[in-house]
Design a protein around this motif. Structure first.
Motif, PDB file in Angstrom:
ATOM      1  N   ALA A 341      48.006  33.905  -2.535  1.00  0.00           N
ATOM      2  CA  ALA A 341      47.680  33.164  -1.306  1.00  0.00           C
ATOM      3  C   ALA A 341      48.779  32.166  -0.962  1.00  0.00           C
ATOM      4  CB  ALA A 341      46.341  32.448  -1.471  1.00  0.00           C
ATOM      5  N   VAL A 342      49.324  31.508  -1.974  1.00  0.00           N
ATOM      6  CA  VAL A 342      50.427  30.563  -1.754  1.00  0.00           C
ATOM      7  C   VAL A 342      51.649  31.294  -1.196  1.00  0.00           C
ATOM      8  CG1 VAL A 342      52.071  29.032  -2.912  1.00  0.00           C
ATOM      9  CG2 VAL A 342      49.635  28.905  -3.478  1.00  0.00           C
ATOM     10  N   LYS A 343      51.950  32.482  -1.750  1.00  0.00           N
ATOM     11  CA  LYS A 343      53.104  33.264  -1.294  1.00  0.00           C
ATOM     12  C   LYS A 343      52.986  33.644   0.177  1.00  0.00           C
ATOM     13  CE  LYS A 343      54.342  36.725  -3.939  1.00  0.00           C
ATOM     14  NZ  LYS A 343      54.229  37.828  -4.935  1.00  0.00           N
ATOM     15  N   LEU A 344      51.766  33.820   0.672  1.00  0.00           N
ATOM     16  CA  LEU A 344      51.556  34.178   2.080  1.00  0.00           C
ATOM     17  C   LEU A 344      51.594  32.970   3.007  1.00  0.00           C
ATOM     18  CD1 LEU A 344      48.692  36.858   1.967  1.00  0.00           C
ATOM     19  CD2 LEU A 344      51.138  37.227   2.311  1.00  0.00           C
ATOM     20  N   GLY A 345      51.768  31.779   2.459  1.00  0.00           N
ATOM     21  CA  GLY A 345      51.761  30.576   3.289  1.00  0.00           C
ATOM     22  C   GLY A 345      50.373  30.228   3.791  1.00  0.00           C
ATOM     23  N   ALA A 346      49.347  30.622   3.029  1.00  0.00           N
ATOM     24  CA  ALA A 346      47.966  30.456   3.485  1.00  0.00           C
ATOM     25  C   ALA A 346      47.300  29.188   2.953  1.00  0.00           C
ATOM     26  CB  ALA A 346      47.145  31.674   3.049  1.00  0.00           C
ATOM     27  N   VAL A 347      48.027  28.393   2.153  1.00  0.00           N
ATOM     28  CA  VAL A 347      47.402  27.286   1.420  1.00  0.00           C
ATOM     29  C   VAL A 347      47.947  25.943   1.884  1.00  0.00           C
ATOM     30  CG1 VAL A 347      47.129  26.267  -0.868  1.00  0.00           C
ATOM     31  CG2 VAL A 347      46.987  28.751  -0.593  1.00  0.00           C
ATOM     32  N   ASP A 348      47.023  25.032   2.201  1.00  0.00           N
ATOM     33  CA  ASP A 348      47.412  23.670   2.588  1.00  0.00           C
ATOM     34  C   ASP A 348      47.679  22.787   1.379  1.00  0.00           C
ATOM     35  OD1 ASP A 348      47.059  24.142   5.376  1.00  0.00           O
ATOM     36  OD2 ASP A 348      44.902  23.823   5.171  1.00  0.00           O
ATOM     37  N   LYS A 349      46.849  22.917   0.340  1.00  0.00           N
ATOM     38  CA  LYS A 349      46.982  22.067  -0.843  1.00  0.00           C
ATOM     39  C   LYS A 349      46.849  22.913  -2.104  1.00  0.00           C
ATOM     40  CE  LYS A 349      44.727  18.009   1.236  1.00  0.00           C
ATOM     41  NZ  LYS A 349      43.528  17.129   1.170  1.00  0.00           N
TER      42      LYS A 349
END
Length: 366
Positions: A341-349
């Protein structure tokens, strides 16, 4: 050359031990170093050659599996996979084993071990590989044990084949309401990670919908256990259940869960559909429905787990205006799902496990 994963099998059935040995050794990266009919024999063998992973039955003579599991975790914490029967009794006992420190559940066949060998080989092989790479340190530090993964159907169907991609216009114009919800997705390591979070939440916390990868029957026992130890009401979700403050709904094993909206209220829909990302329930299915129906009114949380289920759905939530959080690598048993999810740029924190509950409470008060 990479060392093979050393596995110890402990089961009172000679047939089960033979079948599992054949199944696991067929994979070139796994070696069954020993097997035993009960924990007493097993410990004698383990003392001379300690395994990387233990595959353990829970109902055996002389010593039950849970007592043996507790001994292992106190002497030398080692990833343990519970090999359980798909029955209510087996499910309840296996959930106790997860609380005692097991990292995974695989289910024994209802009938026909030959079928099990031919049809379900991928389940236990993947579980052993995930367990071998499990990080048990976070749960020792938090005084909770590590957790669970579910059996994995063979075909990998992506979310777009089951649910169409979102139309951005459906969510971009959605007004913010006071009725908020939290969507959580997790897999390997998730049962005790969820326990660590839910035990800290109050009855005024926003309504929560959860996908934990788990076989059928096991989710009911898991939800019942959490309901006994949490202030929030925790239920295995049923079709039409309302998402309300102070309640957490766990998707039932073997079926998908979606969120639907009626006015400013949310309820869940339980559906039969093909596995997505090899899982049913799938985090992607839940997250995509939340993106569509709740948009800015939702908080998405992706936690410890193997694979990439939930990453695309979290991106949908993020793009729809939801707040999104991922558990950090240090406190994950398996940093797979959050990483994707982080790799997809989907995470704020990106946050440690021990502050997720406070973030949920804060979100509910906004």
């Amino acid at each position: 050359m990479k060392a093979k994963i050393k596995v110890m099998l402990v089961d009172d059935s000679a047939v089960v031990r033979q079948v599992l040995t054949a199944l696991l050794t067929k994979d070139g990266s796994i070696e069954v170093i020993a097997s035993a009919p009960d924990p007493i024999f097993a410990m004698d063998k383990m003392n001379s050659n300690w395994p990387d992973v233990v595959v353990l039955d829970v109902e055996m003579p002389r010593m039950d599996g849970i007592t043996f599991l507790k001994q292992i975790m106190s002497v030398r914490p080692t990833p343990v996979i519970i090999c359980s029967t798909l029955t209510e009794k087996g499910a309840a006992t296996s959930v106790q084993a997860l609380a005692a420190g097991a990292v995974a559940i695989v289910t024994k066949p209802k009938a026909g071990l030959k079928n099990f060998l031919e049809m379900d080989a991928g389940d236990i092989v993947q579980a052993v590989k995930a367990a071998a790479g499990a990080n048990l340190r976070p749960f020792r530090n938090l005084n909770v044990a590590s957790a669970n993964t579910a059996s994995i159907p063979p075909a990998k169907i992506k979310i777009d084949e089951v649910m169409p991609a979102l139309n951005a216009s459906l969510t971009s114009a959605m007004a913010v309401t006071t009725d908020k919800l939290v969507a959580i997705g997790t897999s390997t390591g998730g049962t005790q990670a969820l326990e660590a979070v839910l035990k800290k939440l109050s009855r005024t916390a926003p309504g929560i919908v959860i996908v934990q990868h788990m076989p059928e029957k096991f989710t009911e026992a898991f939800a019942d256990r959490l309901n006994k130890i949490c202030e929030m009401e925790v239920l295995e979700a049923k079709n039409g259940d309302r998402v309300i403050p102070g309640r957490a709904l766990v998707a039932p094993g073997g079926r998908h869960m979606q969120v639907k909206r009626s006015g400013a209220q949310y309820h869940v829909e339980i559906i039969d559909a093909p596995p997505v990302n090899r899982h049913r329930p799938s985090v992607d299915v839940l997250f995509r429905s939340v993106a569509k129906c709740a948009g800015k009114n939702a908080l998405g949380i992706i936690m410890t787990g193997m694979g990439d289920d939930g990453a695309l759905g979290m991106r949908d939530m993020h793009d729809a205006g939801a707040e999104t959080i991922a558990q950090d690598e240090k406190t994950c048993v398996v940093y797979g799902m959050p990483k994707e999810a982080v790799k997809l740029g989907a995470v704020d924190k990106i946050v440690p496990l021990d502050i997720i509950a406070s973030l949920i409470e804060t979100y509910g008060k906004k």
